[in-house]
Design a protein around this motif. Structure first.
Motif, PDB file in Angstrom:
ATOM      1  N   UNK B 133      -0.448   6.490   4.296  1.00 24.18           N
ATOM      2  CA  UNK B 133      -1.269   5.986   3.188  1.00 24.18           C
ATOM      3  C   UNK B 133      -2.732   6.093   3.561  1.00 24.18           C
ATOM      4  N   UNK B 134      -3.533   6.607   2.672  1.00 24.90           N
ATOM      5  CA  UNK B 134      -4.981   6.674   2.892  1.00 24.90           C
ATOM      6  C   UNK B 134      -5.659   7.046   1.570  1.00 24.90           C
ATOM      7  N   UNK B 135      -6.952   7.002   1.537  1.00 27.67           N
ATOM      8  CA  UNK B 135      -7.817   7.492   0.448  1.00 27.67           C
ATOM      9  C   UNK B 135      -7.704   6.725  -0.869  1.00 27.67           C
ATOM     10  N   UNK B 136      -6.673   5.883  -1.017  1.00 27.90           N
ATOM     11  CA  UNK B 136      -6.417   5.266  -2.323  1.00 27.90           C
ATOM     12  C   UNK B 136      -7.516   4.329  -2.796  1.00 27.90           C
ATOM     13  N   UNK B 137      -8.405   3.915  -1.870  1.00 23.44           N
ATOM     14  CA  UNK B 137      -9.397   2.895  -2.263  1.00 23.44           C
ATOM     15  C   UNK B 137     -10.769   3.479  -2.617  1.00 23.44           C
ATOM     16  N   UNK B 188       0.731  -1.609   6.494  1.00 22.77           N
ATOM     17  CA  UNK B 188      -0.710  -1.686   6.251  1.00 22.77           C
ATOM     18  C   UNK B 188      -1.084  -1.294   4.833  1.00 22.77           C
ATOM     19  N   UNK B 189      -0.172  -0.585   4.152  1.00 19.15           N
ATOM     20  CA  UNK B 189      -0.440  -0.193   2.759  1.00 19.15           C
ATOM     21  C   UNK B 189      -0.696  -1.404   1.870  1.00 19.15           C
ATOM     22  N   UNK B 190      -0.118  -2.566   2.262  1.00 19.74           N
ATOM     23  CA  UNK B 190      -0.400  -3.782   1.478  1.00 19.74           C
ATOM     24  C   UNK B 190      -1.905  -4.069   1.463  1.00 19.74           C
ATOM     25  N   UNK B 191      -2.524  -3.901   2.626  1.00 19.81           N
ATOM     26  CA  UNK B 191      -3.969  -4.111   2.720  1.00 19.81           C
ATOM     27  C   UNK B 191      -4.750  -3.061   1.951  1.00 19.81           C
ATOM     28  N   UNK B 192      -4.352  -1.813   2.097  1.00 19.72           N
ATOM     29  CA  UNK B 192      -5.084  -0.715   1.444  1.00 19.72           C
ATOM     30  C   UNK B 192      -5.006  -0.825  -0.073  1.00 19.72           C
ATOM     31  N   UNK B 193      -3.821  -1.146  -0.575  1.00 19.19           N
ATOM     32  CA  UNK B 193      -3.668  -1.251  -2.037  1.00 19.19           C
ATOM     33  C   UNK B 193      -4.333  -2.514  -2.575  1.00 19.19           C
ATOM     34  N   UNK B 194      -4.452  -3.535  -1.719  1.00 26.63           N
ATOM     35  CA  UNK B 194      -5.106  -4.782  -2.138  1.00 26.63           C
ATOM     36  C   UNK B 194      -6.612  -4.628  -2.285  1.00 26.63           C
ATOM     37  N   UNK B 195      -7.144  -3.465  -1.895  1.00 31.42           N
ATOM     38  CA  UNK B 195      -8.571  -3.232  -2.100  1.00 31.42           C
ATOM     39  C   UNK B 195      -8.874  -2.855  -3.551  1.00 31.42           C
TER      40      UNK B 195
END
Lengths: 218, 218
Positions: B133-137, B188-195
């Motif tokens: 997971x990356x870049x989504x934010x 960690x995707x939970x953190x990334x998507x929570x942005x």
């Protein structure tokens, strides 16, 4: 010099209380009982501008209350303080709805996440108070001293009342926060509280709690 | 030169696909049908290294698949592509579980938020693939060119497979991301998507989508 009240005698309340006294303010730390040992010890260490009392005393003491209680008990604490006593007052809420019931890392309490937030729940409980959300996405040492992580980070703020946000922004400035980003009304608390999952993950993978978010490109 | 597949023909897929071709890679854009108009038009504009096909074709074309589909349909898209075809492959997931059903601003789909995430759901659906997971934010223009917001921002990455994260990090470098923070496994995707909630709020209050997060103090 301002009179400022703090709800909560944990590390967050004591750290901010000490810093505010050092900055020249008069601070009352409120807790469930008038003779809370942690509050008395804190007051003893911090001189004549460090006072203590129960939540009702602290609600009366000042027009600015900083909520440093745990998210799980925050709404109950405002009941104890007295909803009426808090009318027209500014509440700086820096609590987080952290749910430790499933172990570490904590998640957010479902009822205060995603489509709602603890900041909004406080404003809904205290409709005649001016709730401002800020500081909740850094640890308490960084809250009180932005220079601990270099001083270039952003600090987010939101709330329904512009004058209240100005008043809180001036305290944030005293803590070293110079880049304050206003995210509009109290619904912005959903965004501020949603920073906790990544903060917790950053802290657990790097072991460094002296971190803060900056927004690049604004 | 790498072969890279993209799932999705929206603005995100087209922007990243174009950038990857410009960087010298061969890119296949996959969609539900072999003759998707947007994919054909995109390929027509981007020369001989820009190819298109259905999701199955794109799954076969490369060992690196970038998921640029909407969160709401992402799991279905992986079904269409074929779970078996994706075995051992790297999936860069930059989708977000955005729920627009309650109007603007979007919230996150409850089933993929807080105690779970879309990144984890993809990994659970594709247990033998390597989901990163990356870049989504950030928005898609910033994804493809970190210098659009100054180039000093942090980029977060997470996933269970270290080699896969290295491979993706090298693509992120090509997009201009130099400060890549590894948040560990796919949880960690939970953190990334929570942005997303704060990103959406920043965008709606400032009108600026060319923004990114930096972590100060690391």
């Amino acid at each position: 010099m301002k009179n400022i009240s703090i709800f909560g005698t944990g590390a967050v309340g004591r750290t901010l209380g000490t810093k505010l006294v050092q900055l020249g303010h008069r601070v009352m730390m409120g807790s469930r009982t008038k003779d809370n040992e942690k509050a008395m010890e804190w007051a003893d260490k911090n001189g004549q501008n460090a006072l203590y009392g129960n939540f009702e005393d602290a609600a009366e003491f000042s027009n600015i209350i900083i909520n440093c209680t745990k998210g799980a008990i925050t709404l109950e604490v405002f009941e104890l303080a007295g909803i009426n006593k808090l009318k027209n007052k500014i509440i700086l809420d820096l609590s987080n709805p952290l749910d430790f019931s499933n172990g570490m890392p904590p998640s957010l309490y479902p009822q205060w996440s995603n489509t709602y937030s603890l900041g909004e729940a406080i404003q809904d409980k205290l409709p005649e108070s001016k709730v401002v959300k800020s500081l909740n996405m850094v640890n308490c040492e960084v809250m009180a001293d932005a220079t601990l992580c270099g001083g270039s980070a952003s600090m987010f703020i939101c709330g329904n009342d512009d004058e209240a946000k100005k008043e809180i922004a001036s305290i944030l400035n005293e803590f070293g926060w110079t880049k304050i980003i206003d995210l509009g009304d109290i619904k912005g608390a959903r965004g501020l509280e949603s920073l906790l999952p990544i903060w917790v993950r950053l802290w657990s993978t790097t072991g460094n709690g002296h971190i803060a978010f900056d927004i690049v490109g604004l």
